[in-house]
Design a protein around this motif. Structure first.
Motif, PDB file in Angstrom:
ATOM      1  N   GLN A   8      15.762  -9.635 -17.062  1.00  0.00           N
ATOM      2  CA  GLN A   8      14.348  -9.303 -17.205  1.00  0.00           C
ATOM      3  C   GLN A   8      13.567  -9.569 -15.920  1.00  0.00           C
ATOM      4  N   GLN A   9      14.261 -10.071 -14.902  1.00  0.00           N
ATOM      5  CA  GLN A   9      13.626 -10.328 -13.603  1.00  0.00           C
ATOM      6  C   GLN A   9      12.333 -11.133 -13.788  1.00  0.00           C
ATOM      7  N   CYS A  10      12.433 -12.248 -14.513  1.00  0.00           N
ATOM      8  CA  CYS A  10      11.263 -13.078 -14.782  1.00  0.00           C
ATOM      9  C   CYS A  10      10.584 -13.514 -13.487  1.00  0.00           C
ATOM     10  N   GLU A  11       9.257 -13.461 -13.497  1.00  0.00           N
ATOM     11  CA  GLU A  11       8.528 -13.932 -12.311  1.00  0.00           C
ATOM     12  C   GLU A  11       8.656 -15.444 -12.171  1.00  0.00           C
ATOM     13  N   SER A  12       8.583 -16.161 -13.288  1.00  0.00           N
ATOM     14  CA  SER A  12       8.895 -17.599 -13.212  1.00  0.00           C
ATOM     15  C   SER A  12      10.246 -17.784 -13.896  1.00  0.00           C
ATOM     16  N   ALA A  13      11.291 -17.512 -13.124  1.00  0.00           N
ATOM     17  CA  ALA A  13      12.633 -17.410 -13.688  1.00  0.00           C
ATOM     18  C   ALA A  13      13.229 -18.791 -13.951  1.00  0.00           C
ATOM     19  N   PRO A  14      13.583 -19.054 -15.202  1.00  0.00           N
ATOM     20  CA  PRO A  14      14.181 -20.353 -15.531  1.00  0.00           C
ATOM     21  C   PRO A  14      15.516 -20.565 -14.817  1.00  0.00           C
ATOM     22  N   CYS A  15      16.224 -19.456 -14.556  1.00  0.00           N
ATOM     23  CA  CYS A  15      17.555 -19.597 -13.951  1.00  0.00           C
ATOM     24  C   CYS A  15      17.463 -20.103 -12.525  1.00  0.00           C
ATOM     25  N   THR A  21      20.360 -18.222  -6.631  1.00  0.00           N
ATOM     26  CA  THR A  21      19.543 -17.176  -7.241  1.00  0.00           C
ATOM     27  C   THR A  21      18.082 -17.513  -6.985  1.00  0.00           C
ATOM     28  N   VAL A  22      17.444 -16.645  -6.234  1.00  0.00           N
ATOM     29  CA  VAL A  22      16.073 -16.893  -5.800  1.00  0.00           C
ATOM     30  C   VAL A  22      15.264 -15.611  -5.937  1.00  0.00           C
ATOM     31  N   HIS A  23      13.958 -15.729  -5.688  1.00  0.00           N
ATOM     32  CA  HIS A  23      13.118 -14.563  -5.874  1.00  0.00           C
ATOM     33  C   HIS A  23      12.867 -13.838  -4.558  1.00  0.00           C
ATOM     34  N   SER A  24      12.955 -12.506  -4.614  1.00  0.00           N
ATOM     35  CA  SER A  24      12.647 -11.722  -3.420  1.00  0.00           C
ATOM     36  C   SER A  24      11.144 -11.495  -3.388  1.00  0.00           C
ATOM     37  N   PRO A  25      10.605 -11.204  -2.208  1.00  0.00           N
ATOM     38  CA  PRO A  25       9.160 -10.955  -2.126  1.00  0.00           C
ATOM     39  C   PRO A  25       8.726  -9.813  -3.032  1.00  0.00           C
ATOM     40  N   GLU A  26       9.656  -8.929  -3.407  1.00  0.00           N
ATOM     41  CA  GLU A  26       9.297  -7.792  -4.255  1.00  0.00           C
ATOM     42  C   GLU A  26       9.540  -8.092  -5.726  1.00  0.00           C
ATOM     43  N   GLY A  27       9.746  -9.372  -6.030  1.00  0.00           N
ATOM     44  CA  GLY A  27       9.804  -9.762  -7.427  1.00  0.00           C
ATOM     45  C   GLY A  27      11.154  -9.590  -8.080  1.00  0.00           C
ATOM     46  N   LEU A  28      12.188  -9.388  -7.257  1.00  0.00           N
ATOM     47  CA  LEU A  28      13.522  -9.302  -7.844  1.00  0.00           C
ATOM     48  C   LEU A  28      14.105 -10.699  -7.957  1.00  0.00           C
ATOM     49  N   ASN A  29      14.794 -10.929  -9.041  1.00  0.00           N
ATOM     50  CA  ASN A  29      15.532 -12.164  -9.224  1.00  0.00           C
ATOM     51  C   ASN A  29      16.923 -11.911  -8.657  1.00  0.00           C
ATOM     52  N   GLU A  30      17.135 -12.359  -7.424  1.00  0.00           N
ATOM     53  CA  GLU A  30      18.330 -11.945  -6.692  1.00  0.00           C
ATOM     54  C   GLU A  30      19.440 -12.983  -6.753  1.00  0.00           C
ATOM     55  N   MET A  31      20.657 -12.496  -6.642  1.00  0.00           N
ATOM     56  CA  MET A  31      21.830 -13.372  -6.595  1.00  0.00           C
ATOM     57  C   MET A  31      22.402 -13.343  -5.175  1.00  0.00           C
ATOM     58  N   ALA A  32      22.638 -14.524  -4.617  1.00  0.00           N
ATOM     59  CA  ALA A  32      23.383 -14.602  -3.355  1.00  0.00           C
ATOM     60  C   ALA A  32      24.816 -14.979  -3.739  1.00  0.00           C
ATOM     61  N   PRO A  45      12.284 -21.441   3.758  1.00  0.00           N
ATOM     62  CA  PRO A  45      11.391 -21.311   2.596  1.00  0.00           C
ATOM     63  C   PRO A  45      11.877 -20.198   1.667  1.00  0.00           C
ATOM     64  N   LEU A  46      11.991 -20.517   0.397  1.00  0.00           N
ATOM     65  CA  LEU A  46      12.401 -19.520  -0.607  1.00  0.00           C
ATOM     66  C   LEU A  46      11.514 -19.669  -1.837  1.00  0.00           C
ATOM     67  N   VAL A  47      11.161 -18.544  -2.424  1.00  0.00           N
ATOM     68  CA  VAL A  47      10.429 -18.601  -3.686  1.00  0.00           C
ATOM     69  C   VAL A  47      11.438 -18.846  -4.799  1.00  0.00           C
ATOM     70  N   ILE A  48      11.310 -19.971  -5.460  1.00  0.00           N
ATOM     71  CA  ILE A  48      12.255 -20.296  -6.531  1.00  0.00           C
ATOM     72  C   ILE A  48      11.486 -20.475  -7.827  1.00  0.00           C
ATOM     73  N   GLY A  49      11.755 -19.580  -8.752  1.00  0.00           N
ATOM     74  CA  GLY A  49      11.097 -19.651 -10.047  1.00  0.00           C
ATOM     75  C   GLY A  49       9.583 -19.527  -9.938  1.00  0.00           C
ATOM     76  N   GLY A  50       9.103 -18.890  -8.869  1.00  0.00           N
ATOM     77  CA  GLY A  50       7.672 -18.677  -8.710  1.00  0.00           C
ATOM     78  C   GLY A  50       6.900 -19.965  -8.490  1.00  0.00           C
ATOM     79  N   LYS A  51       7.595 -21.000  -8.060  1.00  0.00           N
ATOM     80  CA  LYS A  51       6.925 -22.284  -7.859  1.00  0.00           C
ATOM     81  C   LYS A  51       6.618 -22.474  -6.382  1.00  0.00           C
ATOM     82  N   PRO A  52       5.708 -23.406  -6.059  1.00  0.00           N
ATOM     83  CA  PRO A  52       5.382 -23.642  -4.644  1.00  0.00           C
ATOM     84  C   PRO A  52       6.601 -24.136  -3.878  1.00  0.00           C
ATOM     85  N   LEU A  53       6.552 -23.948  -2.566  1.00  0.00           N
ATOM     86  CA  LEU A  53       7.730 -24.270  -1.748  1.00  0.00           C
ATOM     87  C   LEU A  53       8.080 -25.751  -1.832  1.00  0.00           C
ATOM     88  N   PHE A  54       7.044 -26.585  -1.876  1.00  0.00           N
ATOM     89  CA  PHE A  54       7.329 -28.010  -2.048  1.00  0.00           C
ATOM     90  C   PHE A  54       6.312 -28.620  -2.996  1.00  0.00           C
TER      91      PHE A  54
END
Lengths: 469, 982, 183
Positions: free
Chosen positions: B814-821, B830-841, C89-98
């Motif tokens: 679901q590409q959650c913006e606040s992704a629990p994963c 697994t981090v968020h791309s600037p375009e809102g994708l929940n990406e896997m490295a 810096p990475l956006v993780i779960g839409g939370k602030p960086l630190f």
């Protein structure tokens, strides 16, 4: 038999912690002799068995590394199953050691002295067993170097995600392991010196070199004791919050998630209580065996055992209270997912696991309300075993039953362990017991200097004649 | 025009494959090879777990990823035109799209095939083709894997001995020269609409006037054509306009699923059902059927009825409509239901539609023609067109052939395609009869059961390997271009026939080109290139609708003549969603694609209603023995709520004995009890064997447990409360401890899935599997819950457990913006791309599986074993080079086809740094969805289609209340029930 | 009571050998009363009150630990802040960086870890461990010191040190076996 003699000597009000006409030298002899005498055949048999069980562990881990995590029963949705269950189980057991040592030390609980050494050793061995799981449950342990410790991944130049409870775990568990090891070794130094000097007296070259090195040239000088006691006090002071933090952080793995049945604020105290509970149960199991096998009835007295039973009764009841609270809160939250998660625990496909847990952890310890049973060795032995079974199931229930049915029924599943799961777990007991057997054979399993410290000084006069030789 | 890379063209088709094959042959027999499989294939991992799984997986991996030793892929010799730009400015690594045609049941669907460096890697629908409109069915897409099937027929075999084509010609030419009038010559051919093949056929039959041309396909539309024969006095093909119909009643016709050779009905139907504003209306669907089909799943009113009782429903309906009464005495318990439907249909006269399925006897089809006439639908929603001259029911032809064979009247038998030994009715016992024929020649893609009994088994080319043509249902000529030179020594049907009968053209290219070239208008060369480019010959005339009125008298006679439904349990035969009729048996993608209703993989089963199961004392997983007439077959029981009582349904295409590693021994052969009397259904008996048989499902729990997952309402309720979906669950004011990340800059990707039009057909599942190199894991691993599909179609029952309604719920990340994963991953894999994708490295992932545990949607897939290990060269050919292959211990999941986004970004950048246009990026699932239920795009662009959809009242996010902020949202499911039946 | 009188400048001191902690404490007090300052005791377990009797200062270990702990705390904070919001810096779960909240557990753990190392290494340093040779080992009955005997040494460096007088003092204090021990 010895136990009968004990019963008579037992002063119900304030029984002595060391029984029989033992003086300082007697204590030294009793403890040191275990390692000095000729190794009994039974020991070889015992360690032979446990070592081969450890071998099974090795084979299973090799098999896992070669083929991948799929050789276990884990699946989607049950991503964690026996692996993390066993991890939490062993970490939990690892708690009593440091707890007995540190907290009881700070509370000046003299009765700790004859069990703390063995308990600390048990902690280390349990932590060793526990550490296997987070490492191997990835299926590719060599990848762990990327994340176990914060150094940049050469391929991606990335860093860890310090938000992840797993990362906290890594720090907590490794800190706990290290500090426990230090605490244990510092406690050993004076006794190692004792062994050294006995070895010199018996001019046993090998032992005198080994213990000479290990004891770092300890002389028991008053100046040294001064620093030593403070150091020991500080370590105890550090270990106490540490031991509480470790299981708290382990519980964060679950508490900080959004999974119904995991997402619970009650987890930290609940996990810590459970850890102490299971830890004491394991100490009890081992103590009952070793005091019988090594004839240490006069050092590990009924008072020690009874106190431990009391603690198990207390923590067991705390755990039971936690179970009840969970259920109530789940109902009271009004959240359909929460409600279902807990209904599913008790009456879902894993009902049997839940009720095993409840009966072993809540009902069994209740027998210790009765002094008769608190003082009955076979009873407490069986109880301690059952409690460990129950505590294993507690972790399994929390992990597997929460995972197997979460939010979307379409993704529900069921977990079945494979033979590899079972043999791996079985193998960790082999490792644990092998290490413990080696420990009782080669190191003083009772803190000689500390026991002497709590003896009424008068006893010393019995020792005049000793000087002559 | 694209000229082909000369160095590649040089490769001779004869030397290469042989060397390759021999090496494989050796390989397959050396202990080293076996050891290699044993040691390194993932299933050796599960040895301790289950030894059987090892073999299954082994077969499967080998098949899905082919064999070792094939050298570089080759471009076809002839010149073909890419959809995009030509080879001139061909950029290595940049895929090209070529138009071609996939044929099923003799009907063409236009395709666009993505080729990377000259090898087909992905099959999509051809937007220019009237019957594809850009979409492709799961079968069409999976046919790619048949091309790389390691067990294909690869070279000529004479009674099991490998031969050269020269050996065959040396034998064949004198033999066919000496056949004279060809009285003892028979052609048994898979039905085809190919004009070029027809031309060669004409030539052959003119050369051998005494020969007979028999067409047979196990799943055909003969009953419908025969029905027209009864009603109109001439054999006609029926066409439906589902888009125009406001009320549709389907009589045992799975027109959204396996009964339609193309996806057009889905397109039309979903257009008529799509509701985007509260003003919109949707058509109403009544379905009468024995088993639960995809079509039944979309029904507003579904009547479960034994196939044999459908005729009474039809007759009652005609009566209710005031038509003639053909029911003599027979009554139906469903009077009220039918009356309501009749009233509804009548109210929409001319804009309604009654259809009957291929399983129903001709008389029912004839009756339906009357009904549609009664409703004034003829010429409106129903049209008829002529079929090729000299049409005769295939079964009739086949019986005749069997008789000729028995009488020894056949000396030379040429079988072009198909697998009659496996697919023909058992009572014809073709296998033994074929053995008696002195000269029997088979041309087949598969090394199949028929190949085992013929003298000469010749390899047929895959349709992506050769030139051909076919007609769409409306007669649109569709050109079949090869994407790659034949991997092995195959020849096409017309090629072989030309060889045998000395046709003027020999090369398939010439046969096809000359078929059309003359008729092309204007600059023929240019027109021909346009045809190749577009995939269709637009200039050719379409089939003209025939206006005729049904003859009531004849119909009632035919109806009266219908043989009555027998006693005992009714046994229905269906195409299977996996293997179809067996042609996909060796296709790992289709074997693992879950059956839409039962979610069963790697098997077929006897579906029966809970009541029938109770009555027989059977539960799912019991192995039954099904007997029809004299024939018997074992078949595991599977309880299917909503199935008609006292009736069981079994699907064809399983229990193959000779097809390859994947298909051999998978499932049980329903064909074993399919006789010419009970060809579609008949009465039989069911007995318990007392044994159990394990079935692997991808979904184990079918109740929504009252959770607001799929939010459903009636159209009427929607009109009054358009935003009902938003109120299905209380979403509290959600806030975060932190000042949250805002996704305002640049493109922000999102997806909307319209639950109202999704029919759950698996097209997206296969598309995703093909696009993203998703491994197939095998029956055992599926049973353990380790299937890897990135998009899954959850299916839920509602209402009455005996006669439930179903909803399908496409579920991918679901590409959650606040992704629990993301939060729980210790290594930030697994981090968020600037375009809102929940990406896997992938190369960062260490495999703790914590992310999967913490995913409320459970859409993450873990490589528990090395599902991809030791992929050979042929296997790699099927892979998409834009997507990395994941090793074991790595977590993976849907990433909105990020590779396609990147491609579009590069294109946009090269194109003057413009922003990516709406619709420029299509995820694989969106691209292929026949119902256009999936919309992907930039939610930051207020003008984009997705932004508009997200603004709709019916738009909601699943588990929004968890504050995961999913980027994929859903449009609520609507049904349009008849108030009278509500 | 043999008392060897050795006229050797290379003396470590005089070691007396006592039965019990109490005897030892008496001896210490006696020696202090005489004005001896440079003395030490060797005992199988810590004797309470002996530090006061010998006039020992408090151990400085606590300060060492404090420093190490602070380093751990600060280090953990900087590590998490720098890696998260500066290095990569990475956006993780839409939370602030630190943010501090999730950083607390690791800050705590590292504090404890470094404190523990400080404690042990600090103690080793203060006690000069390991030292594998020490003059005290030359005492013929030193083995008792880790078993059941309580030894008191008065070092030669003590201004009041006198082979006979000092030995006599210890004997009179109840030493069971007094010896002049070589360095």
């Amino acid at each position: 038999m010895a136990d009968l003699a004990l019963q008579q000597q037992l002063d119900p009000v304030n029984p002595p912690l060391v029984l029989g006409e033992r003086d300082y030298h007697g204590i030294t002899k009793d403890v040191a002799q275990i390692g000095e005498g000729k190794t009994p055949k039974q020991w070889y048999i015992a360690i032979g068995i446990t070592a081969s069980i450890t071998g099974i562990l090795g084979l299973m881990l090799l098999y896992l590394v070669v083929n991948g995590i799929g050789v276990w029963g884990n699946n989607s949705p049950v991503g964690w199953a026996w692996d993390i269950t066993n991890f939490v189980f062993w970490i939990g057991i690892g708690h009593a050691g440091t707890l007995i040592s540190a907290i009881l030390f700070l509370f000046r609980q003299k009765w700790r002295t004859s069990i703390n050494r063995a308990a600390e050793a048990m902690t280390l061995f349990a932590v060793a067993c526990a550490a296997i799981y987070p490492l191997f449950h990835t299926g590719r342990p060599w990848r762990a170097v990327y994340w176990l410790f914060p150094f940049p991944n050469p391929a991606l130049d990335m860093w860890q995600n310090f938000r992840s409870p797993l990362m906290w775990d890594v720090f907590a568990v490794s800190t706990y392991g290290t500090v426990s090891a230090l605490f244990w070794f510092v406690g050993l130094i004076p006794d190692l010196a004792t062994l050294r000097d006995r070895a010199i007296a018996n001019n046993d070259k090998l032992r005198s070199y080994i213990f000479g090195t290990l004891s770092l040239g300890w002389r028991g000088s008053a100046k040294a004791w001064k620093h030593y006691e403070l150091a020991y006090m500080i370590l105890a002071g550090l270990s106490t919050p540490l031991v509480l933090s470790v299981h708290t952080i382990v519980s964060f793995d679950f508490a900080t998630s959004i999974l119904p049945g995991w997402h619970t604020t009650i987890f930290p105290p609940y996990f810590v209580a459970g850890a102490i509970f299971s830890g004491f149960a394991m100490v009890m199991t081992l103590m009952v065996i070793s005091r019988w096998a090594l004839n240490l009835q006069h050092l590990i007295t009924m008072k020690h055992l009874e106190n431990m039973n009391k603690i198990m009764l207390a923590t067991g009841t705390v755990v039971g209270y936690a179970y009840a609270t969970e259920m109530f809160i789940a109902y009271y939250s009004g959240n359909m997912y929460e409600r279902f998660a807990f209904y599913n625990r008790a009456f879902g496909p894993y009902w049997w696991a839940y009720w095993t847990m409840v009966s072993c952890n809540v009902l069994v310890p209740q027998i210790f309300w009765f002094k008769k049973l608190r003082l009955n060795i076979p009873v407490m032995f069986v109880a301690s075993l059952l409690i460990n079974v129950g505590m294993w199931f507690e972790r399994f229930v929390i992990i597997a039953t929460s995972l197997h049915r979460d939010y979307l029924p379409g993704s529900w599943g069921y977990f079945r362990p494979t033979p590899v799961d079972m043999l791996t777990f079985f193998g960790t007991f082999g490792l644990f017991l092998t290490l413990f057997l080696a420990f009782v054979r080669f190191l003083p399993m009772i803190a000689i200097s500390e026991v002497k410290g709590i003896m009424p000084h008068g006893k010393a006069h019995a020792a005049h004649s000793e000087v002559a030789h | 025009m694209s000229s082909v890379d000369p160095t590649l063209v040089q490769l001779s088709p004869n030397s290469e494959p042989r060397k390759y094959w021999r090496s494989l042959d050796e390989l397959a027999n050396t202990p080293k090879f076996r050891d290699w499989l044993h040691r390194e294939f993932p299933e050796s991992a599960s040895e301790l777990v289950d030894d059987k799984s090892r073999r299954t997986m082994l077969k499967l991996m080998a098949a899905s990823f082919g064999l070792a030793g094939l050298t570089a892929c080759r471009r076809p010799e002839q010149k073909i035109l890419p959809q995009s730009k030509g080879i001139e400015d061909y950029i290595p690594g940049k895929p090209q799209f070529y138009a071609t045609a996939y044929t099923q049941g003799g009907v063409a669907s236009g395709l666009l095939v993505e080729c990377h460096d000259g090898r087909p890697t992905k099959i999509e629908g051809n937007p220019r083709h009237g019957y594809s409109l850009g979409s492709a069915s799961a079968f069409a897409q999976a046919s790619l894997l048949n091309l790389y099937d390691p067990d294909r027929a690869k070279y000529p075999m004479k009674e099991g001995v490998r031969m050269k084509w020269d050996d065959f010609t040396v034998f064949a030419q004198p033999h066919f020269a000496g056949l004279g009038q060809g009285q003892d010559l028979r052609f048994l051919v898979e039905p085809s609409s190919s004009p070029s093949l027809a031309a060669v056929k004409q030539h052959a039959l003119s050369k051998y006037p005494g020969a007979k041309w028999i067409e047979y396909e196990p799943l055909n539309r003969d009953e419908a054509i025969a029905g027209a024969q009864i009603a109109f006095g001439q054999p006609l093909e029926v066409h439906h306009q589902f888009e125009k119909a406001e009320v549709i009643l389907s009589l045992d016709f799975d027109f959204l699923g396996l009964d339609s050779p193309t996806i057009l009905p889905v397109k039309q139907f979903s257009n008529a059902r799509r509701v985007e504003s509260k003003e919109d209306h949707m058509s109403r669907l009544y379905v009468v059927e024995p088993s639960y089909t995809v079509t039944g799943g979309m029904a507003d009113h579904r009547l479960r009825s034994r196939a044999a009782d459908v005729r009474t429903v039809a007759a009652e309906l005609l009566k209710q409509l005031g038509g003639l009464t053909v029911l003599n005495g027979a009554t139906t318990p469903h009077g009220r239901w039918i009356a309501a439907a009749a009233k509804d249909l009548k109210a929409h006269a001319g804009k309604s539609l009654v259809v009957a399925g291929p399983r129903q006897p001709a008389a029912v089809h004839a009756l339906v023609a009357l009904i549609n006439q009664q409703l004034g639908n003829l010429g409106q929603t129903v049209t008829y067109t002529k079929v090729a001259d000299g049409w005769r029911p295939q079964l009739e032809q086949l019986k005749e052939l069997a008789a000729d064979l028995a009488a020894g009247r056949v000396k030379t038998l040429v079988i072009l395609g198909g697998n009659p030994v496996y697919t023909a009715p058992t009572d014809l016992a073709l296998a033994d009869k074929f053995k008696q024929v002195p000269v029997s020649i088979l041309l087949s893609e598969q090394d199949n059961e028929t190949a085992a009994v013929v003298k000469w088994a010749l390899p047929e080319t895959h349709y992506l390997e050769t030139w051909g043509d076919a007609l769409a249902a409306d007669g649109t000529p569709t050109v079949q271009q090869p994407m790659i030179e034949p991997l092995y020594e195959g020849k096409s049907k017309s090629e072989l026939l030309a060889l045998l009968t000395g046709y003027k053209d020999k090369r398939p290219y010439d046969i096809v080109r000359n078929q059309w070239f003359a008729s092309l208008p204007g600059d023929k060369e240019k027109a021909w290139r346009k045809a190749l480019h577009d995939g269709i010959v637009e200039s050719a005339p379409k089939a003209a609708p025939v206006s005729a009125t049904p003859n009531a008298q004849k119909v009632s006679e035919a109806f009266a003549a219908l043989k009555p439904a027998g006693q005992g349990t009714e046994v229905n035969f269906f195409a299977s969603a996996g293997a179809y009729d067996g042609r996909f048996s060796n296709n790992a993608w289709m074997q693992e694609a879950p059956e839409p209703m039962t979610k069963l993989t790697w098997d077929n089963a006897a579906l029966l209603s809970p009541a029938t199961a109770k009555q027989l004392g059977v539960e799912s997983g019991d192995l039954l023995e099904i007997a029809v007439g004299g024939a018997k077959t074992p078949m595991p029981a599977l309880i299917q709520p909503g199935h008609a009582d006292n009736s069981i349904s079994i699907s064809l295409g399983y229990g193959r004995t000779r097809v390859g590693r994947v298909g051999n021994g998978v499932g049980h052969n329903a064909g074993a009890v399919r006789t010419s009397d009970a060809f579609w259904f008949g009465s039989g008996s069911v007995a318990k064997t007392g044994r159990k048989y394990p079935l692997s499902h991808t979904q184990e729990h079918f109740s929504m447990e009252g959770r607001p997952i799929v939010r459903e309402a009636t159209l009427e309720h929607f009109h009054h409360h358009p935003d009902f979906a938003k109120h299905a669950v209380h979403v509290p004011k959600l806030f975060s401890l932190y000042d949250e990340h805002t996704y305002e800059k640049g493109a922000q990707w999102g997806m909307v899935i319209d639950l109202n039009t999704c029919i759950g057909c698996n097209a997206c599942v296969v598309a995703c599997q093909s696009e993203n190199n998703i491994p197939v894991v095998g029956k055992d691993q599926v049973a353990r819950g380790r299937e890897m599909h990135w998009i899954r179609l959850d299916r839920y029952y509602s209402n009455d457990p005996n006669d439930p309604q179903v909803v399908t719920h496409p579920m991918a990340c679901q590409q959650c913006e606040s992704a629990p994963c993301e939060v729980v991953c210790p290594v930030a894999a697994t981090v968020h791309s600037p375009e809102g994708l929940n990406e896997m490295a992938y190369n960062r992932c260490v495999g703790t599986r914590y992310c999967a545990n913490n995913c409320p949607y459970k859409v993450r897939r873990f490589n528990f074993l090395e599902y991809h290990k030791d992929i050979t060269e042929v296997g790699k050919m099927a892979h998409n080079p834009d997507v990395s292959v994941r090793m074991r211990g790595v977590m993976e999941k849907c990433n909105y086809c990020v590779q396609r986004i990147q491609e579009a970004r590069i294109a946009a950048k090269a194109d003057g740094r413009r922003p990516i246009r709406d619709g420029e990026v299509k995820t694989a699932c969106m691209q292929t969805c026949p119902a256009d239920a999936i919309v992907f795009g930039n939610i930051n662009d207020p003008e984009s289609r997705i932004s508009k959809l997200r603004k709709q009242d019916a738009n909601y996010g699943v588990l929004e209340e968890l504050n995961t902020r999913p980027r994929t949202t859903y449009l609520a499911k609507l049904r349009n029930p008849n108030p009278e039946l509500a | 009571m043999s008392t060897a009188v050795v006229k050797d400048p290379q003396l470590y001191g005089v070691i007396g050998n006592f039965d019990s902690p109490d005897d030892l404490l008496d001896a210490v007090r006696a020696a202090r009363a005489e004005g001896y300052t440079k003395m030490d005791a060797f005992t199988p377990f810590p004797i309470h009150g002996i530090d006061e009797a010998m006039g020992e200062k408090r151990s400085p270990l606590g300060y060492i630990v404090l420093c190490c702990g602070s380093v751990g705390l600060l280090g953990a904070f900087l590590l998490q802040w720098w890696t998260g919001s500066v290095a990569y810096p990475l956006v993780i779960g839409g939370k602030p960086l630190f943010s501090v909240e999730p950083s607390i557990p690791i800050m705590f753990e590292l504090t404890v870890l470094l404190s523990a190392f400080g404690t042990v290494l600090g103690m080793f340093h203060l006690n000069r461990l390991p030292t594998f040779y020490h003059s005290a080992f030359n005492y013929s009955k030193f083995g008792g010191a880790t078993d059941d005997r309580f030894l008191l040494v008065i070092e030669r460096t003590d201004p009041l040190f006198h082979p006979e007088k000092t030995v006599a003092l210890l004997d009179s204090a109840g030493s069971r076996h007094t010896e002049l021990v070589e360095a």
